[in-house]
Motif scaffolding. Sequence first.
Motif, PDB file in Angstrom:
ATOM      1  N   ARG A 113       0.849  -1.179   0.000  1.00  0.00           N
ATOM      2  CA  ARG A 113       0.000   0.000   0.000  1.00  0.00           C
ATOM      3  C   ARG A 113       0.891   1.237   0.000  1.00  0.00           C
ATOM      4  O   ARG A 113       1.405   1.655   1.041  1.00  0.00           O
ATOM      5  CB  ARG A 113      -0.938  -0.003   1.212  1.00  0.00           C
ATOM      6  CG  ARG A 113      -2.007   1.076   1.172  1.00  0.00           C
ATOM      7  CD  ARG A 113      -2.955   0.946   2.353  1.00  0.00           C
ATOM      8  NE  ARG A 113      -4.052   1.896   2.285  1.00  0.00           N
ATOM      9  CZ  ARG A 113      -3.991   3.147   2.749  1.00  0.00           C
ATOM     10  NH1 ARG A 113      -2.883   3.586   3.324  1.00  0.00           N
ATOM     11  NH2 ARG A 113      -5.037   3.944   2.642  1.00  0.00           N
ATOM     12  N   SER A 114       1.068   1.808  -1.169  1.00  0.00           N
ATOM     13  CA  SER A 114       1.987   2.922  -1.334  1.00  0.00           C
ATOM     14  C   SER A 114       1.623   3.726  -2.565  1.00  0.00           C
ATOM     15  O   SER A 114       1.182   3.175  -3.577  1.00  0.00           O
ATOM     16  CB  SER A 114       3.433   2.427  -1.448  1.00  0.00           C
ATOM     17  OG  SER A 114       4.321   3.496  -1.703  1.00  0.00           O
ATOM     18  N   TYR A 115       1.828   5.024  -2.490  1.00  0.00           N
ATOM     19  CA  TYR A 115       1.651   5.922  -3.620  1.00  0.00           C
ATOM     20  C   TYR A 115       2.849   5.861  -4.570  1.00  0.00           C
ATOM     21  O   TYR A 115       2.749   6.273  -5.734  1.00  0.00           O
ATOM     22  CB  TYR A 115       1.461   7.350  -3.096  1.00  0.00           C
ATOM     23  CG  TYR A 115       1.174   8.400  -4.145  1.00  0.00           C
ATOM     24  CD1 TYR A 115      -0.057   8.455  -4.788  1.00  0.00           C
ATOM     25  CD2 TYR A 115       2.127   9.358  -4.467  1.00  0.00           C
ATOM     26  CE1 TYR A 115      -0.329   9.423  -5.728  1.00  0.00           C
ATOM     27  CE2 TYR A 115       1.863  10.338  -5.412  1.00  0.00           C
ATOM     28  CZ  TYR A 115       0.630  10.366  -6.036  1.00  0.00           C
ATOM     29  OH  TYR A 115       0.363  11.343  -6.970  1.00  0.00           O
ATOM     30  N   TYR A 116       3.962   5.336  -4.081  1.00  0.00           N
ATOM     31  CA  TYR A 116       5.207   5.339  -4.831  1.00  0.00           C
ATOM     32  C   TYR A 116       5.632   3.933  -5.215  1.00  0.00           C
ATOM     33  O   TYR A 116       5.349   2.958  -4.514  1.00  0.00           O
ATOM     34  CB  TYR A 116       6.328   5.989  -4.015  1.00  0.00           C
ATOM     35  CG  TYR A 116       6.016   7.379  -3.537  1.00  0.00           C
ATOM     36  CD1 TYR A 116       6.172   8.472  -4.374  1.00  0.00           C
ATOM     37  CD2 TYR A 116       5.558   7.598  -2.241  1.00  0.00           C
ATOM     38  CE1 TYR A 116       5.882   9.751  -3.941  1.00  0.00           C
ATOM     39  CE2 TYR A 116       5.272   8.879  -1.800  1.00  0.00           C
ATOM     40  CZ  TYR A 116       5.437   9.949  -2.652  1.00  0.00           C
ATOM     41  OH  TYR A 116       5.157  11.222  -2.216  1.00  0.00           O
ATOM     42  N   CYS A 117       6.360   3.835  -6.313  1.00  0.00           N
ATOM     43  CA  CYS A 117       6.957   2.579  -6.720  1.00  0.00           C
ATOM     44  C   CYS A 117       8.227   2.314  -5.915  1.00  0.00           C
ATOM     45  O   CYS A 117       8.912   3.239  -5.480  1.00  0.00           O
ATOM     46  CB  CYS A 117       7.312   2.603  -8.207  1.00  0.00           C
ATOM     47  SG  CYS A 117       5.984   2.055  -9.306  1.00  0.00           S
ATOM     48  N   SER A 118       8.541   1.041  -5.754  1.00  0.00           N
ATOM     49  CA  SER A 118       9.774   0.636  -5.102  1.00  0.00           C
ATOM     50  C   SER A 118      10.338  -0.596  -5.794  1.00  0.00           C
ATOM     51  O   SER A 118       9.600  -1.532  -6.108  1.00  0.00           O
ATOM     52  CB  SER A 118       9.551   0.328  -3.623  1.00  0.00           C
ATOM     53  OG  SER A 118      10.742  -0.160  -3.024  1.00  0.00           O
ATOM     54  N   GLY A 119      11.648  -0.577  -6.050  1.00  0.00           N
ATOM     55  CA  GLY A 119      12.324  -1.742  -6.582  1.00  0.00           C
ATOM     56  C   GLY A 119      12.962  -2.597  -5.508  1.00  0.00           C
ATOM     57  O   GLY A 119      13.668  -3.558  -5.821  1.00  0.00           O
ATOM     58  N   TYR A 120      12.705  -2.272  -4.271  1.00  0.00           N
ATOM     59  CA  TYR A 120      13.277  -2.951  -3.113  1.00  0.00           C
ATOM     60  C   TYR A 120      12.281  -3.995  -2.628  1.00  0.00           C
ATOM     61  O   TYR A 120      11.196  -3.668  -2.153  1.00  0.00           O
ATOM     62  CB  TYR A 120      13.581  -1.929  -2.025  1.00  0.00           C
ATOM     63  CG  TYR A 120      14.334  -2.441  -0.836  1.00  0.00           C
ATOM     64  CD1 TYR A 120      15.426  -3.287  -0.976  1.00  0.00           C
ATOM     65  CD2 TYR A 120      13.970  -2.042   0.449  1.00  0.00           C
ATOM     66  CE1 TYR A 120      16.118  -3.737   0.129  1.00  0.00           C
ATOM     67  CE2 TYR A 120      14.664  -2.481   1.555  1.00  0.00           C
ATOM     68  CZ  TYR A 120      15.740  -3.329   1.390  1.00  0.00           C
ATOM     69  OH  TYR A 120      16.435  -3.771   2.492  1.00  0.00           O
TER      70      TYR A 120
END
Length: 122
Positions: free
Chosen positions: A98-105
């Motif tokens: 649940r996030s507004y941002y992308c993450s590659g982690y």
Amino acid sequence: QLQLVESGGGLVQPGGSLRLSCAASGFTLDYYAIGWFRQAPGKEREGVSCSSDSSTYYADSVKGRFTISRDNAKNTVYLQMNSLKPEDTAVYYCAAVRSYYCSGYERAYDYWGQGTQVTVSS
């Protein structure tokens, strides 16, 4: 109860295409960032693509060949893979947070599917 299920993997020749699906149940993907990861034997898991409300991201190795998309009615995320190369061979996983941002982690993600095998070989 909260699940992600990948499908669409298989064996394809170099230059061919596959479309992977990530179907969510028990929650809606509307407010989540969705990432695709892959892991080949002997290699670390790597981020492939991500879709969020704020951005879309592709690893340099797949830019111009892979496309991530969503079907809100089906609560499903897709990864269209074109011009496949042998180096794309891996188990592919989808993940959600649940996030507004992308993450590659990968540690940022709370929900994971079981993976689907993609093999690119002549």
